[in-house]
Design a protein around this motif. Structure first.
Motif, PDB file in Angstrom:
ATOM      1  N   ASN A 212      59.861  11.554 112.634  1.00 43.86           N
ATOM      2  CA  ASN A 212      60.708  10.384 112.406  1.00 43.86           C
ATOM      3  C   ASN A 212      61.894  10.312 113.365  1.00 43.86           C
ATOM      4  N   VAL A 213      62.580  11.442 113.554  1.00 40.29           N
ATOM      5  CA  VAL A 213      63.768  11.461 114.413  1.00 40.29           C
ATOM      6  C   VAL A 213      63.404  11.046 115.838  1.00 40.29           C
ATOM      7  N   SER A 214      62.289  11.558 116.354  1.00 40.67           N
ATOM      8  CA  SER A 214      61.880  11.239 117.727  1.00 40.67           C
ATOM      9  C   SER A 214      61.487   9.772 117.868  1.00 40.67           C
ATOM     10  N   ILE A 215      60.717   9.264 116.917  1.00 41.00           N
ATOM     11  CA  ILE A 215      60.310   7.857 116.974  1.00 41.00           C
ATOM     12  C   ILE A 215      61.539   6.956 116.944  1.00 41.00           C
ATOM     13  N   LYS A 216      62.461   7.272 116.046  1.00 45.19           N
ATOM     14  CA  LYS A 216      63.685   6.475 115.914  1.00 45.19           C
ATOM     15  C   LYS A 216      64.521   6.543 117.187  1.00 45.19           C
ATOM     16  N   ALA A 217      64.602   7.740 117.792  1.00 47.03           N
ATOM     17  CA  ALA A 217      65.395   7.899 119.013  1.00 47.03           C
ATOM     18  C   ALA A 217      64.824   7.067 120.155  1.00 47.03           C
ATOM     19  N   VAL A 218      63.511   7.048 120.296  1.00 48.99           N
ATOM     20  CA  VAL A 218      62.885   6.249 121.351  1.00 48.99           C
ATOM     21  C   VAL A 218      63.194   4.768 121.144  1.00 48.99           C
ATOM     22  N   LYS A 219      63.093   4.318 119.901  1.00 53.09           N
ATOM     23  CA  LYS A 219      63.278   2.898 119.620  1.00 53.09           C
ATOM     24  C   LYS A 219      64.740   2.468 119.748  1.00 53.09           C
ATOM     25  N   GLU A 220      65.668   3.342 119.371  1.00 54.63           N
ATOM     26  CA  GLU A 220      67.079   2.955 119.331  1.00 54.63           C
ATOM     27  C   GLU A 220      67.866   3.347 120.578  1.00 54.63           C
ATOM     28  N   ARG A 221      67.422   4.364 121.298  1.00 57.48           N
ATOM     29  CA  ARG A 221      68.216   4.883 122.410  1.00 57.48           C
ATOM     30  C   ARG A 221      67.594   4.628 123.782  1.00 57.48           C
ATOM     31  N   THR A 222      66.375   4.080 123.807  1.00 61.10           N
ATOM     32  CA  THR A 222      65.700   3.849 125.085  1.00 61.10           C
ATOM     33  C   THR A 222      65.043   2.474 125.074  1.00 61.10           C
ATOM     34  N   GLY A 223      64.547   2.095 126.222  1.00 60.78           N
ATOM     35  CA  GLY A 223      63.719   0.893 126.324  1.00 60.78           C
ATOM     36  C   GLY A 223      62.259   1.256 126.439  1.00 60.78           C
ATOM     37  N   GLY A 224      61.940   2.491 126.036  1.00 62.91           N
ATOM     38  CA  GLY A 224      60.587   3.004 126.195  1.00 62.91           C
ATOM     39  C   GLY A 224      59.684   2.735 125.008  1.00 62.91           C
ATOM     40  N   ILE A 225      58.476   3.270 125.101  1.00 64.80           N
ATOM     41  CA  ILE A 225      57.422   3.032 124.117  1.00 64.80           C
ATOM     42  C   ILE A 225      57.233   4.275 123.260  1.00 64.80           C
ATOM     43  N   ALA A 226      57.293   4.101 121.954  1.00 71.07           N
ATOM     44  CA  ALA A 226      57.027   5.195 121.020  1.00 71.07           C
ATOM     45  C   ALA A 226      55.541   5.195 120.689  1.00 71.07           C
ATOM     46  N   GLU A 227      54.827   6.162 121.245  1.00 75.89           N
ATOM     47  CA  GLU A 227      53.396   6.311 120.951  1.00 75.89           C
ATOM     48  C   GLU A 227      53.254   7.490 119.993  1.00 75.89           C
ATOM     49  N   ALA A 228      53.039   7.209 118.732  1.00 78.45           N
ATOM     50  CA  ALA A 228      52.969   8.259 117.704  1.00 78.45           C
ATOM     51  C   ALA A 228      51.533   8.738 117.552  1.00 78.45           C
ATOM     52  N   ALA A 229      51.365  10.051 117.482  1.00 76.26           N
ATOM     53  CA  ALA A 229      50.024  10.635 117.521  1.00 76.26           C
ATOM     54  C   ALA A 229      49.593  11.235 116.192  1.00 76.26           C
ATOM     55  N   VAL A 230      48.334  11.003 115.870  1.00 81.49           N
ATOM     56  CA  VAL A 230      47.647  11.693 114.780  1.00 81.49           C
ATOM     57  C   VAL A 230      46.771  12.754 115.434  1.00 81.49           C
ATOM     58  N   CYS A 231      47.008  14.015 115.117  1.00 82.26           N
ATOM     59  CA  CYS A 231      46.199  15.100 115.695  1.00 82.26           C
ATOM     60  C   CYS A 231      44.899  15.238 114.903  1.00 82.26           C
TER      61      CYS A 231
ATOM     62  N   GLU B   5      66.139   7.936 130.871  1.00 79.54           N
ATOM     63  CA  GLU B   5      66.994   7.602 132.020  1.00 79.54           C
ATOM     64  C   GLU B   5      66.433   8.156 133.331  1.00 79.54           C
ATOM     65  N   ASN B   6      65.675   9.232 133.241  1.00 80.81           N
ATOM     66  CA  ASN B   6      65.160   9.871 134.451  1.00 80.81           C
ATOM     67  C   ASN B   6      63.713   9.520 134.765  1.00 80.81           C
ATOM     68  N   GLY B   7      63.110   8.594 133.980  1.00 81.11           N
ATOM     69  CA  GLY B   7      61.820   8.092 134.434  1.00 81.11           C
ATOM     70  C   GLY B   7      60.697   7.936 133.447  1.00 81.11           C
ATOM     71  N   VAL B   8      60.782   8.520 132.246  1.00 81.35           N
ATOM     72  CA  VAL B   8      59.657   8.413 131.311  1.00 81.35           C
ATOM     73  C   VAL B   8      59.678   7.064 130.608  1.00 81.35           C
ATOM     74  N   ASP B   9      58.493   6.436 130.488  1.00 84.25           N
ATOM     75  CA  ASP B   9      58.350   5.147 129.807  1.00 84.25           C
ATOM     76  C   ASP B   9      57.681   5.280 128.443  1.00 84.25           C
ATOM     77  N   ILE B  10      56.644   6.108 128.371  1.00 84.19           N
ATOM     78  CA  ILE B  10      55.881   6.269 127.130  1.00 84.19           C
ATOM     79  C   ILE B  10      56.111   7.680 126.594  1.00 84.19           C
ATOM     80  N   PHE B  11      56.543   7.753 125.342  1.00 87.15           N
ATOM     81  CA  PHE B  11      56.754   9.036 124.680  1.00 87.15           C
ATOM     82  C   PHE B  11      55.629   9.237 123.671  1.00 87.15           C
ATOM     83  N   ARG B  12      54.677  10.109 124.013  1.00 87.24           N
ATOM     84  CA  ARG B  12      53.630  10.440 123.047  1.00 87.24           C
ATOM     85  C   ARG B  12      54.195  11.519 122.119  1.00 87.24           C
ATOM     86  N   ILE B  13      54.453  11.131 120.888  1.00 84.48           N
ATOM     87  CA  ILE B  13      55.141  11.998 119.932  1.00 84.48           C
ATOM     88  C   ILE B  13      54.140  12.521 118.909  1.00 84.48           C
TER      89      ILE B  13
END
Length: 739
Positions: free
Chosen positions: A252-271, A233-241
């Motif tokens: 899982n919780v963060s990816i799901k939250a981005v997809k269900e609660r925002t219009g943003g992009i879930a960018e999931a990271a492999v370290c 809501e305050n400005g982030v579009d891409i969430f690198r998780i």
């Protein structure tokens, strides 16, 4: 009556200019009905203690002078060494059309097409895409995250209008949340809001630590969800998780939250860790990364990130990894690295040719070493390449000039790494940690043993079972390395005498499973030694945490910090309770210091130096420092200023001077009750634990044969009585504190 109204108007006018005087008391006197009627007598003040209930006025000008005075006299506590001969250039913002509309960029694609549409657009692009990390990871890696919002905002609009083809700008998350409040005394949410306002056309990106959000521990799931929701809501579009141990279940919780609660992009990271081309590497193999990538795609990630936090991904390893990932997953691939080894431009070239979709870069003067590879040079390197993305190089280089001059402001926070080093392949210290690890070592008196700290970092990683190292897990490895270096401990000492050692709390927390589960598990013998019989978690640590009752806890939060505190403040508090308390106290004492020019913020002012400070919309003050007096017998110095042309002075205690007479703590918050004038405490009328009502008498101050009864401004309970009857007090000396 007319003269009284005129006098009241005059006093208010002076007060609005930021003068610390008894104006509030005088306003109460001249506006009191008995005074207006002409019934005031010599006992007027004594008979009307409410005259001392002075309104809490922002008085932003005075607070700004108080902050500057303290820096002038005592220095900024975050700056350990000041070069008095250092000179600075004035950064020049590259030209842009201020009143022209913003060109459309990737933000408009996301808005019109949604996350899946944006991902499909990305896959259709032949040209390589760029994420600029200058506003976040670059300065976290080079300058201990100390770059202030002011220096970013000054150039943000210009950059967005001149380079709308940038895919995204990383501006938030990681260590910036903590450092903004702890050291820069800034609101991290305000930083995000201001950048969003200045950059409406480019995707804004943040780094979020999965179940650890922007902190160093696990948080309740509903807090993670709410944090992500408000961040969108305050400005982030891409969430690198990411997860600091590559534990997919914790993401899982963060990816799901981005997809269900925002219009943003879930960018999931492999370290990324190790080397997939090393035949001796049996743990973090190519297959390991392919399997994890498939799991993240199955969870619904829109983009896959390869997060090479230490810069370990070598060119030919990158070529193989990207080619195989392109076969394994159908989502776009984003590559992040650090240039600690000084060869990561070659890694990017191989990755680009293998088909990677996006790469992370930093503006030239903020690149290299522990930061990202050079944005300007890579654009030039790819000129004429079939995947070239065209930029105005002349304009891009001007932003490098701007940041080169700004970077000099932050010279005390440089990491001292002068060139790339192959040591990173041995110690595997993440780029974002390196510039913070040395100051930590120096603070512990280990500055001369930093080479040993780095050696112990590699040793600790081996002892821990070769774990993935990125915040917060990397911090634990660093804490253990510092612990061993400080106490001259060897691996043998730990294994043989560990039951008698008190390990750092972060180490105990890691082995207890409070950060998550390591791939392959932790070494059982070491885990037993560290936990001393305590049983570790086998499931997500968040499962052991009660959900946050937002209504109840926010109400309690506002009772503690005031009704003006927002829900975003509450989220900051939930992430970092102690840090937020310090931030709130600093803000109450000094106001919002984020608009003070950076050189004045860190180094103070010199005689006859003048600055402009924006206090709010349409409100800017001109501050000129005149001179600072010598210290008096109490160790107090008086700093003289001109504030909008009027002379002001502020008294500050010089902390370098030892004073034999006791100095009492000053009342600084609304729950701390101080003496309103100099005198003697004649009577204390309450005791610790008493429940009191607003206007209840608390204590009496005797001065000049006059007794003044001090009353409470609020309902509450007596927490502490600091000064007993008979004590001589100065104005604002704290006498009582309420819970």
């Amino acid at each position: 009556m007319g003269r009284l109204r005129s006098l009241a108007s005059d006093t208010q006018g002076v007060q609005n200019k930021g003068v610390k005087t008894n104006i509030g008391f005088l306003e109460n006197v001249i506006s009191h009905p008995e005074f207006i009627k002409g019934h005031a007598t010599v006992k007027f003040i004594e008979e009307h203690p409410e005259l001392l209930n002075i309104k809490n006025i922002q008085d932003r000008g005075t607070k700004t002078l108080k902050f500057l005075s303290d820096i002038i006299v005592n220095g900024n506590p975050d700056v350990k060494n000041v070069d008095e001969k250092k000179t600075f250039r004035t950064p020049q913002i590259p030209f842009y059309e201020k009143y022209s509309p913003y060109p459309d960029g990737t933000k408009q694609i996301l808005t019109s097409s949604g996350p899946e549409g944006l991902a499909n657009w990305l896959k259709d692009q032949k040209a390589i895409q760029f994420t600029d990390t200058t506003f976040r990871d670059a300065h976290q890696s080079l300058l201990a995250t100390r770059v202030r919002t002011k220096n970013m905002i000054e150039v943000a609009e210009s950059f967005a209008k001149n380079h709308p083809q940038v895919f995204s700008m990383e501006v938030w998350g990681g260590a910036t949340f903590d450092v903004a409040m702890r050291f820069l005394h800034e609101d991290p949410w305000q930083r995000l809001q201001l950048i969003r306002e200045a950059v409406p056309n480019i995707l804004l990106q943040m780094l979020i630590r999965g179940s650890n959000a922007v902190g160093y521990k696990a948080y309740p799931d509903n807090l993670i969800e709410k944090f992500i929701e408000k961040t969108w809501e305050n400005g982030v579009d891409i969430f690198r998780i990411f997860d600091s141990l590559n534990w997919v279940e914790a993401m899982n919780v963060s990816i799901k939250a981005v997809k269900e609660r925002t219009g943003g992009i879930a960018e999931a990271a492999v370290c990324y860790s190790g080397d997939i081309l090393d035949p001796d590497n049996k743990k973090y193999t190519l297959q390991y990364y392919l399997d994890m990538a498939r799991q993240l795609e199955d969870l619904g990630a829109h983009i896959l990130c390869i997060k090479d936090m230490a810069g370990l991904l070598k060119p030919y390893s990158a070529e193989l990894l990207i080619k195989e990932l392109k076969k394994a997953v159908s989502i776009p691939i984003h590559l992040h690295t650090h240039d600690t080894s000084a060869i990561q431009s070659a890694t990017y070239l191989k990755a680009v040719e293998a088909g990677v979709d996006i790469i992370d870069v930093a503006i030239a003067s903020m690149s290299g070493l522990t930061s990202q590879p050079n944005f300007n040079s890579i654009v030039s390197m790819l000129k004429g390449h079939e995947r070239e993305l065209k930029f105005n190089m002349s304009a891009l280089n001007k932003y490098s000039s701007y940041w080169e001059d700004v970077r000099e402001f932050y010279y005390p926070f440089e990491s001292d790494l002068k060139a790339g080093t192959a040591e990173v392949y041995e110690n595997e210290i993440p780029g974002g940690q390196y510039s913070n690890l040395r100051p930590q070592a120096e603070a512990l008196g280990l500055g001369e043993k930093f080479e040993k700290v780095k050696q112990n970092y590699a040793l600790v990683n081996k002892m821990f079972g070769d774990i993935i190292k990125v915040t917060p897990s990397s911090k634990v490895v660093g804490d253990m390395a510092l612990f061993m270096t400080s106490n001259n401990l060897t691996e043998k000492d730990i294994m043989e005498k560990g039951q008698y050692l008190s390990f750092p709390e972060s180490v105990v927390s890691l082995f207890k499973g409070e950060i998550g589960q390591a791939y392959g598990g932790f070494p059982e013998k070491l885990q037993s030694i560290i936990l001393k019989g305590e049983m570790p978690f086998k499931e997500r640590p968040n499962d052991h945490l009660a959900p946050v009752d937002f209504d109840q806890e926010f109400e309690a939060f506002q009772q503690q910090f005031g009704r003006s505190s927002t829900f975003l403040d509450f989220l900051s508090y939930k992430m970092y309770p102690k840090v937020f308390e310090g931030y709130a106290k600093h803000r109450e004492l000094y106001g919002d210091v984020s608009n003070i020019p950076t050189l004045a913020f860190f180094y103070g002012l010199k005689n006859n130096q003048e600055i402009l400070v924006k206090l709010g919309k349409g409100k800017t003050i001109i501050v000129k420092m005149l001179y600072c007096s010598a210290a008096d017998e109490n160790g107090m110095r008086t700093v003289f200023f001109e504030l909008n042309g009027q002379t002001r002075n502020v008294q500050v205690k010089d902390n370098t001077i030892k004073v034999t007479r006791p100095a009492h703590k000053k009342a600084e918050t609304t729950k701390q009750v101080g003496a309103p004038l100099q005198g003697k405490i004649g009577q204390v009328m309450v005791k610790v634990g008493d429940a009191i009502k607003e206007n209840a008498p608390l204590f009496v101050v005797e001065a000049m044969k006059m007794e003044t009864t001090i009353t409470s401004k609020m309902d509450g309970k007596i927490k502490s009585i600091y000064l007993p009857e008979g004590t001589m007090v100065e104005q604002d000396d704290m006498v009582i504190e309420l819970e």
